[in-house]
Write a protein that holds these residues in place. Sequence first.
Motif, PDB file in Angstrom:
ATOM      1  N   THR A  27       2.291 -13.456  15.134  1.00 24.20           N
ATOM      2  CA  THR A  27       1.869 -13.188  13.769  1.00 24.20           C
ATOM      3  C   THR A  27       0.419 -13.602  13.548  1.00 24.20           C
ATOM      4  O   THR A  27      -0.072 -14.536  14.189  1.00 24.20           O
ATOM      5  CB  THR A  27       2.774 -13.928  12.761  1.00 24.20           C
ATOM      6  OG1 THR A  27       2.329 -13.658  11.435  1.00 24.20           O
ATOM      7  CG2 THR A  27       2.718 -15.429  12.995  1.00 24.20           C
ATOM      8  N   GLU A  36      -0.631 -14.236  10.408  1.00 21.25           N
ATOM      9  CA  GLU A  36      -0.631 -14.965   9.144  1.00 21.25           C
ATOM     10  C   GLU A  36      -1.071 -16.418   9.355  1.00 21.25           C
ATOM     11  O   GLU A  36      -0.634 -17.085  10.293  1.00 21.25           O
ATOM     12  CB  GLU A  36       0.763 -14.933   8.524  1.00 21.25           C
ATOM     13  CG  GLU A  36       1.219 -13.523   8.166  1.00 21.25           C
ATOM     14  CD  GLU A  36       2.717 -13.445   7.900  1.00 21.25           C
ATOM     15  OE1 GLU A  36       3.372 -14.522   7.935  1.00 21.25           O
ATOM     16  OE2 GLU A  36       3.231 -12.339   7.680  1.00 21.25           O
ATOM     17  N   GLY A  37      -1.954 -16.871   8.487  1.00 20.18           N
ATOM     18  CA  GLY A  37      -2.443 -18.231   8.576  1.00 20.18           C
ATOM     19  C   GLY A  37      -3.638 -18.393   9.495  1.00 20.18           C
ATOM     20  O   GLY A  37      -4.192 -19.495   9.589  1.00 20.18           O
ATOM     21  N   ARG A  69       3.171  -3.222   4.539  1.00 18.75           N
ATOM     22  CA  ARG A  69       2.931  -4.282   3.564  1.00 18.75           C
ATOM     23  C   ARG A  69       1.619  -4.024   2.832  1.00 18.75           C
ATOM     24  O   ARG A  69       0.759  -3.297   3.336  1.00 18.75           O
ATOM     25  CB  ARG A  69       2.897  -5.649   4.252  1.00 18.75           C
ATOM     26  CG  ARG A  69       4.268  -6.152   4.702  1.00 18.75           C
ATOM     27  CD  ARG A  69       4.150  -7.520   5.360  1.00 18.75           C
ATOM     28  NE  ARG A  69       3.434  -7.454   6.626  1.00 18.75           N
ATOM     29  CZ  ARG A  69       2.942  -8.508   7.251  1.00 18.75           C
ATOM     30  NH1 ARG A  69       3.051  -9.721   6.707  1.00 18.75           N
ATOM     31  NH2 ARG A  69       2.328  -8.375   8.412  1.00 18.75           N
ATOM     32  N   GLN A 106      -4.519  -6.608   2.107  1.00 22.76           N
ATOM     33  CA  GLN A 106      -5.157  -7.832   1.635  1.00 22.76           C
ATOM     34  C   GLN A 106      -6.668  -7.629   1.619  1.00 22.76           C
ATOM     35  O   GLN A 106      -7.227  -7.081   2.572  1.00 22.76           O
ATOM     36  CB  GLN A 106      -4.807  -9.017   2.537  1.00 22.76           C
ATOM     37  CG  GLN A 106      -3.315  -9.331   2.567  1.00 22.76           C
ATOM     38  CD  GLN A 106      -3.010 -10.581   3.374  1.00 22.76           C
ATOM     39  OE1 GLN A 106      -3.781 -11.543   3.355  1.00 22.76           O
ATOM     40  NE2 GLN A 106      -1.885 -10.583   4.068  1.00 22.76           N
ATOM     41  N   THR A 154      -8.672 -16.683   5.602  1.00 25.12           N
ATOM     42  CA  THR A 154      -7.360 -16.930   6.176  1.00 25.12           C
ATOM     43  C   THR A 154      -6.407 -15.828   5.727  1.00 25.12           C
ATOM     44  O   THR A 154      -6.243 -15.594   4.526  1.00 25.12           O
ATOM     45  CB  THR A 154      -6.812 -18.305   5.730  1.00 25.12           C
ATOM     46  OG1 THR A 154      -7.720 -19.328   6.148  1.00 25.12           O
ATOM     47  CG2 THR A 154      -5.448 -18.555   6.336  1.00 25.12           C
ATOM     48  N   ALA A 175      -3.208 -14.134   4.616  1.00 30.84           N
ATOM     49  CA  ALA A 175      -2.056 -14.663   3.891  1.00 30.84           C
ATOM     50  C   ALA A 175      -0.768 -13.986   4.349  1.00 30.84           C
ATOM     51  O   ALA A 175      -0.783 -12.902   4.952  1.00 30.84           O
ATOM     52  CB  ALA A 175      -2.253 -14.459   2.388  1.00 30.84           C
ATOM     53  N   ALA A 176       0.360 -14.626   4.030  1.00 31.02           N
ATOM     54  CA  ALA A 176       1.648 -14.025   4.353  1.00 31.02           C
ATOM     55  C   ALA A 176       1.901 -12.795   3.489  1.00 31.02           C
ATOM     56  O   ALA A 176       2.461 -11.790   3.943  1.00 31.02           O
ATOM     57  CB  ALA A 176       2.761 -15.054   4.158  1.00 31.02           C
ATOM     58  N   GLN A 177       1.456 -12.845   2.241  1.00 32.01           N
ATOM     59  CA  GLN A 177       1.600 -11.716   1.333  1.00 32.01           C
ATOM     60  C   GLN A 177       0.299 -11.538   0.557  1.00 32.01           C
ATOM     61  O   GLN A 177      -0.379 -12.506   0.231  1.00 32.01           O
ATOM     62  CB  GLN A 177       2.754 -11.946   0.344  1.00 32.01           C
ATOM     63  CG  GLN A 177       4.124 -11.913   0.999  1.00 32.01           C
ATOM     64  CD  GLN A 177       5.231 -11.971  -0.043  1.00 32.01           C
ATOM     65  OE1 GLN A 177       4.983 -12.243  -1.218  1.00 32.01           O
ATOM     66  NE2 GLN A 177       6.457 -11.714   0.384  1.00 32.01           N
TER      67      GLN A 177
END
Length: 322
Positions: free
Chosen positions: A88, A90-91, A114, A117, A129, A131-133
């Motif tokens: 992943t 994310e982060g 999804r 972003q 960074t 993000a997850a969402q």
Amino acid sequence: MIRWLAGLVALLISAPLAADELRPGSIAFTQDTPQDWSLAWKQPLVSAGRDALAIPIIPDTCAYAAEPVGRAIPGALVGEAKVLCSGTVEGDQLGFEAIPGGGDVLLRVIPQGRPVQTFRLTDAEPAATIAAQASAAQVWRSYFLLGVEHILEGWDHLLFVIALVLLVRRGWAVAKAVTAFTLAHSLTLAGVTLGLVGLPQRPVEAVVALSIVLLAWELVREGDSWTKRWPWLVAFLFGLIHGFGFAGALAEIGLPEGEVPAALISFNLGVEAGQLAVVAAVLLVLEAVRRLSAKSLDPALKLASYGIGITGAYWLVDRLIG
């Protein structure tokens, strides 16, 4: 002392001889399969020399599948690369070690299935960074700030607004003229962005320069005119053309899929916020000069008008034959 102050203000108003268009850098990180991503970025040229293409930093779980490929286009360098990610993203961080040439970079992360972003990278924060969402606030904040920057760095639009305020000067008349200009360019900005209308950018830029020359001429000429009688109408008509210019800047930036209305509205609100700040500043300067030395006001206005007119004429010639 007052004359020195008025002259300095006029020189600052007319200083730039090249319209500062909004041409931020951009990065698009698009997921093609669960492991495969495409990376594309644009880096505006900042010097007449040969700029080196900056390579973005990518998430720790990812690696370039091959050497990034770069090429030159008018006014910018662009790069492309395939990226393989084992986990992943994310982060993790995406962006640059340092923004190439300064300025801003608009980063878009486009995962499969999804929401997109959107981040605005700056010298202070050259990487973001993931993000997850996605957050809707990302789009509103990024495009609002880009709108503010465009009007404050876009000297051609800015000089038109300044000249309009200097021509009208009175509070209620300024409000009507600026409102008409806002309404007009908002209409064409929305129309172009949504694909309803369109004009070639080169003649649009020439007419924008012509609008500055016209207002500068009205500032120095004696007697009455339809421009002085109905400044709101002039502001509205030329505002329609300026809206095409704003749309060209927005096209350079790009709009996030699924967030077009939010990006369009927030960009336009940013333009209006920057525009109102300029109007307020000009009115404050006029009032300060009037209170300190009323007899210096007319000479200061004439000096500013000639500076604005010369700058607009330079842009007009440059855009017609350049």
